[in-house]
Design a protein around this motif. Structure first.
Motif, PDB file in Angstrom:
ATOM      1  N   UNK A 138      23.987 -11.882   0.588  1.00  0.00           N
ATOM      2  CA  UNK A 138      24.216 -11.081  -0.613  1.00  0.00           C
ATOM      3  C   UNK A 138      23.814  -9.629  -0.404  1.00  0.00           C
ATOM      4  N   UNK A 139      22.755  -9.402   0.370  1.00  0.00           N
ATOM      5  CA  UNK A 139      22.209  -8.057   0.542  1.00  0.00           C
ATOM      6  C   UNK A 139      23.002  -7.210   1.536  1.00  0.00           C
ATOM      7  N   UNK A 190      27.985  -1.028   2.038  1.00  0.00           N
ATOM      8  CA  UNK A 190      28.848  -0.255   1.147  1.00  0.00           C
ATOM      9  C   UNK A 190      28.205   1.028   0.636  1.00  0.00           C
ATOM     10  N   UNK A 191      26.867   1.044   0.490  1.00  0.00           N
ATOM     11  CA  UNK A 191      26.234   2.205  -0.133  1.00  0.00           C
ATOM     12  C   UNK A 191      25.715   3.247   0.853  1.00  0.00           C
ATOM     13  N   UNK A 245      31.307   4.371  -4.725  1.00  0.00           N
ATOM     14  CA  UNK A 245      30.314   3.445  -4.203  1.00  0.00           C
ATOM     15  C   UNK A 245      30.575   2.007  -4.610  1.00  0.00           C
ATOM     16  N   UNK A 246      31.051   1.830  -5.839  1.00  0.00           N
ATOM     17  CA  UNK A 246      31.320   0.483  -6.344  1.00  0.00           C
ATOM     18  C   UNK A 246      32.657  -0.068  -5.856  1.00  0.00           C
ATOM     19  N   UNK A 247      33.558   0.808  -5.446  1.00  0.00           N
ATOM     20  CA  UNK A 247      34.931   0.368  -5.169  1.00  0.00           C
ATOM     21  C   UNK A 247      35.010  -0.673  -4.064  1.00  0.00           C
ATOM     22  N   UNK A 280      23.287  -2.389  -8.285  1.00  0.00           N
ATOM     23  CA  UNK A 280      22.812  -1.344  -9.193  1.00  0.00           C
ATOM     24  C   UNK A 280      21.579  -0.654  -8.612  1.00  0.00           C
ATOM     25  N   UNK A 281      20.661  -1.450  -8.057  1.00  0.00           N
ATOM     26  CA  UNK A 281      19.459  -0.876  -7.448  1.00  0.00           C
ATOM     27  C   UNK A 281      19.832   0.037  -6.278  1.00  0.00           C
ATOM     28  N   UNK A 282      20.808  -0.405  -5.469  1.00  0.00           N
ATOM     29  CA  UNK A 282      21.260   0.405  -4.333  1.00  0.00           C
ATOM     30  C   UNK A 282      21.881   1.713  -4.813  1.00  0.00           C
ATOM     31  N   UNK A 283      22.620   1.645  -5.928  1.00  0.00           N
ATOM     32  CA  UNK A 283      23.214   2.867  -6.483  1.00  0.00           C
ATOM     33  C   UNK A 283      22.130   3.883  -6.824  1.00  0.00           C
ATOM     34  N   UNK A 284      21.088   3.443  -7.520  1.00  0.00           N
ATOM     35  CA  UNK A 284      20.036   4.372  -7.932  1.00  0.00           C
ATOM     36  C   UNK A 284      19.256   4.921  -6.730  1.00  0.00           C
ATOM     37  N   UNK A 285      19.008   4.071  -5.748  1.00  0.00           N
ATOM     38  CA  UNK A 285      18.310   4.538  -4.542  1.00  0.00           C
ATOM     39  C   UNK A 285      19.154   5.578  -3.816  1.00  0.00           C
TER      40      UNK A 285
END
Length: 256
Positions: free
Chosen positions: A23-24, A30-31, A59-61, A122-127
């Motif tokens: 999962x990770x 991607x990020x 980033x989400x795409x 979501x956590x990866x986005x903020x980081x």
């Protein structure tokens, strides 16, 4: 045993598996490019979108189009294999619990794993937004309520997809074939979201929802409204049918 107890047992069975790492890894893959090529978010090629929204959507795409469905496929295969090894499924079916309940609890574990991956995303986005903001001296952060709303909508849209993949994993006993069919079904989604029958193809739902959000951020690029009809009743019907078939076939196929 209650539904909650069975779900808890299912979660305990995967504690020592590779599922969490699986999962990770896509999230990290991607990020990282979003940080490395963060300056590209300022070059919008004439598209009316802000750099922070572009950072978020781009980033989400990759996650939404391929990685989230792909990890659902792998997750279904791994979950079925945990029971098939050492005749675990026979021990499960010997319990005084209906096969339908056993099947649904395994599916619930899959849905919970998908939720964990969305939290990771979501956590990866903020980081990554924090790193990119520091590197480029620009605020790439979006309001948390907006980010959570989009993430939850994508997560909800992936549930019918998960149901179809779960049905495939139950019906097809050979893991390689089950995974192959699931992964192959992801590819056409990027094309089908632009057709009139997109709502009949659940693998396109997460990507469709992100593109709708893209249309809201960049006026004129894509539709900015969700076509609830006939999408919503079709999505519910597909989910119910897929889970119904999986529950009916769970015991007989898994005993082989």
């Amino acid at each position: 045993m209650s539904f909650l107890s069975l779900t808890t047992v299912g979660l305990k069975k995967i504690r020592r598996s590779w599922i969490m790492l699986i999962l990770l890894i896509p999230v990290v893959i991607m990020w990282i490019p979003s940080v490395i090529y963060g300056d590209m978010n300022f070059d919008t090629r004439g598209i009316p979108i802000t750099p922070e929204n572009n950072f978020f959507i781009q980033g989400f795409m990759g996650m939404v189009w391929f990685m989230i469905p792909a990890t659902l496929v792998i997750g279904t295969v791994l979950l079925t294999q945990t029971e098939r090894s050492n005749n675990g499924i026979l021990k499960m079916l010997s319990l005084p619990v209906s096969t339908a309940k056993l099947c649904l609890t395994k599916f619930m574990v899959l849905i919970l794993l998908s939720f964990v991956q969305m939290v990771m995303t979501v956590a990866a986005y903020y980081i990554c937004a924090a790193i990119a903001s520091s590197m480029l001296d620009y605020n790439f952060f979006l309001e948390p309520l907006y980010v959570f709303r989009v993430a939850l909508s994508i997560y909800a849209g992936a549930i019918p997809t998960a149901a179809v993949f779960w049905m495939i994993a139950i019906l097809i006993h050979t893991p390689v074939f089950a995974a192959g069919i699931g992964l192959a079904s992801i590819v056409p989604s990027v094309l089908l979201i632009n057709t009139k029958i997109w709502f009949a193809y659940p693998m396109s739902y997460p990507f469709y929802l992100l593109m709708v959000e893209y249309g809201r951020c960049a006026d004129g690029i894509y539709t900015s409204e969700i076509d609830w009809l006939p999408w919503l009743p079709t999505a519910v019907l597909i989910t119910v049918l897929a889970l119904g078939i999986a529950c009916i076939r769970f015991g007989s196929v898994q005993k082989r």
